[in-house]
Design a protein around this motif. Structure first.
Motif, PDB file in Angstrom:
ATOM      1  N   UNK A 100      12.658  -7.355  -1.647  1.00 46.46           N
ATOM      2  CA  UNK A 100      12.384  -5.922  -2.032  1.00 46.46           C
ATOM      3  C   UNK A 100      12.005  -5.746  -2.939  1.00 46.46           C
ATOM      4  N   UNK A 101      11.534  -4.377  -3.410  1.00 48.91           N
ATOM      5  CA  UNK A 101      10.438  -3.555  -4.016  1.00 48.91           C
ATOM      6  C   UNK A 101      10.441  -3.812  -5.194  1.00 48.91           C
ATOM      7  N   UNK A 102       8.796  -4.057  -6.295  1.00 46.79           N
ATOM      8  CA  UNK A 102       8.754  -4.639  -7.299  1.00 46.79           C
ATOM      9  C   UNK A 102       9.129  -3.304  -8.460  1.00 46.79           C
ATOM     10  N   UNK A 103       9.815  -3.186  -9.358  1.00 43.00           N
ATOM     11  CA  UNK A 103      11.061  -1.997 -10.196  1.00 43.00           C
ATOM     12  C   UNK A 103       9.669  -1.243 -10.273  1.00 43.00           C
ATOM     13  N   UNK A 104       9.765   0.008 -10.785  1.00 40.10           N
ATOM     14  CA  UNK A 104       9.215   1.008 -11.118  1.00 40.10           C
ATOM     15  C   UNK A 104       8.968   0.680 -12.180  1.00 40.10           C
ATOM     16  N   UNK A 105      10.172   0.314 -13.297  1.00 42.95           N
ATOM     17  CA  UNK A 105       9.629   0.065 -14.310  1.00 42.95           C
ATOM     18  C   UNK A 105       8.805  -1.360 -14.951  1.00 42.95           C
ATOM     19  N   UNK A 106       8.575  -1.759 -14.120  1.00 48.01           N
ATOM     20  CA  UNK A 106       7.450  -3.411 -14.784  1.00 48.01           C
ATOM     21  C   UNK A 106       6.216  -2.495 -14.853  1.00 48.01           C
ATOM     22  N   UNK A 107       5.774  -1.362 -14.770  1.00 47.24           N
ATOM     23  CA  UNK A 107       4.816  -0.572 -14.988  1.00 47.24           C
ATOM     24  C   UNK A 107       4.650  -0.279 -16.659  1.00 47.24           C
ATOM     25  N   UNK A 153      13.905  -8.046  -8.807  1.00 48.35           N
ATOM     26  CA  UNK A 153      13.922  -8.792  -9.720  1.00 48.35           C
ATOM     27  C   UNK A 153      14.214  -7.078 -10.484  1.00 48.35           C
ATOM     28  N   UNK A 154      15.361  -7.908 -11.844  1.00 43.34           N
ATOM     29  CA  UNK A 154      16.057  -6.684 -12.888  1.00 43.34           C
ATOM     30  C   UNK A 154      15.017  -5.444 -13.022  1.00 43.34           C
ATOM     31  N   UNK A 155      15.256  -4.372 -12.370  1.00 48.66           N
ATOM     32  CA  UNK A 155      14.432  -3.807 -13.805  1.00 48.66           C
ATOM     33  C   UNK A 155      14.535  -3.174 -15.314  1.00 48.66           C
ATOM     34  N   UNK A 156      15.377  -4.423 -15.329  1.00 49.04           N
ATOM     35  CA  UNK A 156      15.595  -4.490 -16.666  1.00 49.04           C
ATOM     36  C   UNK A 156      14.452  -4.988 -17.677  1.00 49.04           C
ATOM     37  N   UNK A 157      13.434  -5.670 -16.469  1.00 50.80           N
ATOM     38  CA  UNK A 157      12.878  -6.609 -17.200  1.00 50.80           C
ATOM     39  C   UNK A 157      11.277  -5.764 -17.925  1.00 50.80           C
ATOM     40  N   UNK A 158      11.417  -4.679 -17.521  1.00 47.29           N
ATOM     41  CA  UNK A 158      10.797  -3.553 -17.843  1.00 47.29           C
ATOM     42  C   UNK A 158      10.749  -3.264 -19.595  1.00 47.29           C
ATOM     43  N   UNK A 159      11.970  -3.358 -20.041  1.00 51.74           N
ATOM     44  CA  UNK A 159      12.256  -3.264 -21.413  1.00 51.74           C
ATOM     45  C   UNK A 159      11.789  -4.208 -22.445  1.00 51.74           C
ATOM     46  N   UNK A 160      11.250  -5.191 -21.388  1.00 51.96           N
ATOM     47  CA  UNK A 160      10.755  -6.483 -22.192  1.00 51.96           C
ATOM     48  C   UNK A 160       9.201  -5.846 -22.595  1.00 51.96           C
ATOM     49  N   UNK A 161       9.158  -4.708 -24.158  1.00 51.40           N
ATOM     50  CA  UNK A 161       7.558  -4.199 -24.066  1.00 51.40           C
ATOM     51  C   UNK A 161       6.621  -5.480 -24.125  1.00 51.40           C
ATOM     52  N   UNK A 162       6.936  -6.591 -24.830  1.00 51.31           N
ATOM     53  CA  UNK A 162       6.127  -7.829 -25.543  1.00 51.31           C
ATOM     54  C   UNK A 162       6.000  -8.538 -24.505  1.00 51.31           C
ATOM     55  N   UNK A 163       6.079  -8.691 -23.269  1.00 52.62           N
ATOM     56  CA  UNK A 163       6.181  -9.576 -22.225  1.00 52.62           C
ATOM     57  C   UNK A 163       4.318  -9.455 -22.061  1.00 52.62           C
ATOM     58  N   UNK A 164       3.582 -11.461 -21.553  1.00 55.50           N
ATOM     59  CA  UNK A 164       1.959 -10.960 -22.099  1.00 55.50           C
ATOM     60  C   UNK A 164       1.897 -12.197 -20.576  1.00 55.50           C
ATOM     61  N   UNK A 165       3.714 -12.722 -20.288  1.00 54.94           N
ATOM     62  CA  UNK A 165       3.075 -13.846 -18.922  1.00 54.94           C
ATOM     63  C   UNK A 165       4.675 -13.506 -17.890  1.00 54.94           C
ATOM     64  N   UNK A 166       4.803 -13.322 -16.583  1.00 58.40           N
ATOM     65  CA  UNK A 166       5.562 -12.889 -15.749  1.00 58.40           C
ATOM     66  C   UNK A 166       5.531 -14.001 -14.541  1.00 58.40           C
ATOM     67  N   UNK A 167       5.930 -14.884 -15.055  1.00 61.54           N
ATOM     68  CA  UNK A 167       5.882 -15.809 -13.319  1.00 61.54           C
ATOM     69  C   UNK A 167       7.508 -16.246 -13.221  1.00 61.54           C
ATOM     70  N   UNK A 186       0.714   1.711 -10.227  1.00 61.17           N
ATOM     71  CA  UNK A 186       1.008   0.743 -11.524  1.00 61.17           C
ATOM     72  C   UNK A 186      -0.052  -0.385 -12.095  1.00 61.17           C
ATOM     73  N   UNK A 187       0.095  -1.350 -10.910  1.00 61.02           N
ATOM     74  CA  UNK A 187      -0.155  -2.488 -11.123  1.00 61.02           C
ATOM     75  C   UNK A 187      -1.542  -2.581 -11.974  1.00 61.02           C
ATOM     76  N   UNK A 188      -2.128  -1.505 -11.793  1.00 57.15           N
ATOM     77  CA  UNK A 188      -4.253  -0.838 -12.059  1.00 57.15           C
ATOM     78  C   UNK A 188      -3.898  -0.588 -12.906  1.00 57.15           C
ATOM     79  N   UNK A 189      -2.498   0.107 -13.951  1.00 59.37           N
ATOM     80  CA  UNK A 189      -2.932   0.317 -15.402  1.00 59.37           C
ATOM     81  C   UNK A 189      -2.419  -0.379 -16.607  1.00 59.37           C
ATOM     82  N   UNK A 190      -2.394  -1.716 -16.299  1.00 61.35           N
ATOM     83  CA  UNK A 190      -1.617  -3.096 -16.774  1.00 61.35           C
ATOM     84  C   UNK A 190      -3.566  -3.724 -17.140  1.00 61.35           C
ATOM     85  N   UNK A 191      -3.643  -2.693 -17.810  1.00 62.01           N
ATOM     86  CA  UNK A 191      -5.357  -3.141 -19.036  1.00 62.01           C
ATOM     87  C   UNK A 191      -5.260  -4.484 -18.635  1.00 62.01           C
TER      88      UNK A 191
END
Length: 286
Positions: A197-204, A175-189, A226-231
């Motif tokens: 690979x690993x889940x990029x830390x930027x998704x946090x 998954x591209x780390x750039x996804x973490x720049x889309x801070x309005x994202x509510x649904x990611x499927x 960090x998934x636990x921080x996605x309240x």
């Protein structure tokens, strides 16, 4: 054939022409003469039995802002001429039988906020020009046969709130780390693909995320805490991957999930029980 068709058309100098033929029982094809409707702004003919190809004459409808032909029987390729309709803000072609590539010309539609081509038979790689659609809020490309990677250019879509690339089966890579720049994202499927690979830390940084579905892939490594921080997260489906290590306690204690699937991984600690909504955790269709 006796078919009852309900047509709602309004036309004025202010609002232009609206053609709404939703669930009207229509059959047949769209004739090339549609190109004569030069003032048409909204063409909504979803939920019918229309077939054949989209006529290239659609490019003459230069005032068109809303094109919705979902849930029909259209075939062949998506005409690249759609890229000439610069006023288009909404394109919905879902649940048809379109084949071939997603035209790169769609990337020139600067006003586009909604693009849905789900449940077709599209293939090949995604065009990098999608990264030009900086006003896009909804991108649905699921349930096709796209190949290659999920584009890093998607990170430029800062207005995006909904991204569904699931059920393509053949999308690969990390998954591209750039996804973490889309801070309005509510649904990611991105479920039912071949991502690794690993889940990029930027998704946090996706603090608005409510639904994160990555099941039936080949993700590895530990499930990040960090998934636990996605309240805002209420649906988390990570089953049928290759996650290892301890299941992060933050996910179990910090989140109020209404849907969760974690089975069929390689965790060495206890995984919370499944919370099934919509469909069972092992459900795999298409």
């Amino acid at each position: 054939m006796n078919t009852v068709v309900h047509v709602y058309v309004s036309c004025s100098l202010d609002c232009g022409l609206y053609c709404i033929l939703d669930s009207a029982g229509l059959k047949g094809t769209i004739p090339p003469e549609i190109g004569r409707l030069l003032y048409l702004e909204n063409l909504i003919i979803r939920n019918n039995f229309l077939s054949g190809t989209l006529p290239p004459e659609l490019e003459k409808l230069t005032l068109l802002t809303h094109l919705d032909i979902g849930n029909n029987l259209f075939t062949s390729t998506i005409p690249p001429e759609l890229g000439n309709l610069k006023e288009l803000a909404h394109i919905d072609l879902n649940v048809n039988n379109f084949t071939g590539s997603l035209p790169s010309e769609i990337g020139s539609l600067a006003s586009l906020t909604y693009l849905d081509v789900q449940w077709n038979k599209l293939s090949n790689t995604l065009p990098s020009e999608l990264g030009h659609l900086t006003n896009l809020k909804h991108l649905g490309i699921a349930a096709n046969s796209f190949t290659g990677t999920l584009l890093s250019e998607i990170g430029a879509l800062k207005q995006l709130t909904h991204l569904d690339a699931g059920y393509n089966h053949f999308l690969t890579g990390t998954l591209p780390s750039e996804l973490g720049e889309i801070t309005n994202l509510t649904v990611l499927k991105v479920h039912v693909n071949q991502f690794t690979g690993n889940l990029p830390t930027e998704l946090g940084g996706l603090k608005e995320l409510t639904s994160f579905e990555i099941y039936f892939n080949n993700f590895t490594g530990t499930l990040p805490s960090w998934i636990g921080d996605l309240k805002e997260l209420i649906v988390l489906r990570i089953n049928n991957n290759h996650f290892t290590g301890s299941f992060p306690s933050e996910v179990d204690t910090n989140l109020n999930l209404t849907g969760f699937c974690g089975k069929n991984n390689y965790f060495d600690s206890i995984v919370p029980p499944d919370i099934e909504i919509e469909y069972p955790c092992t459900y795999f269709y298409r």
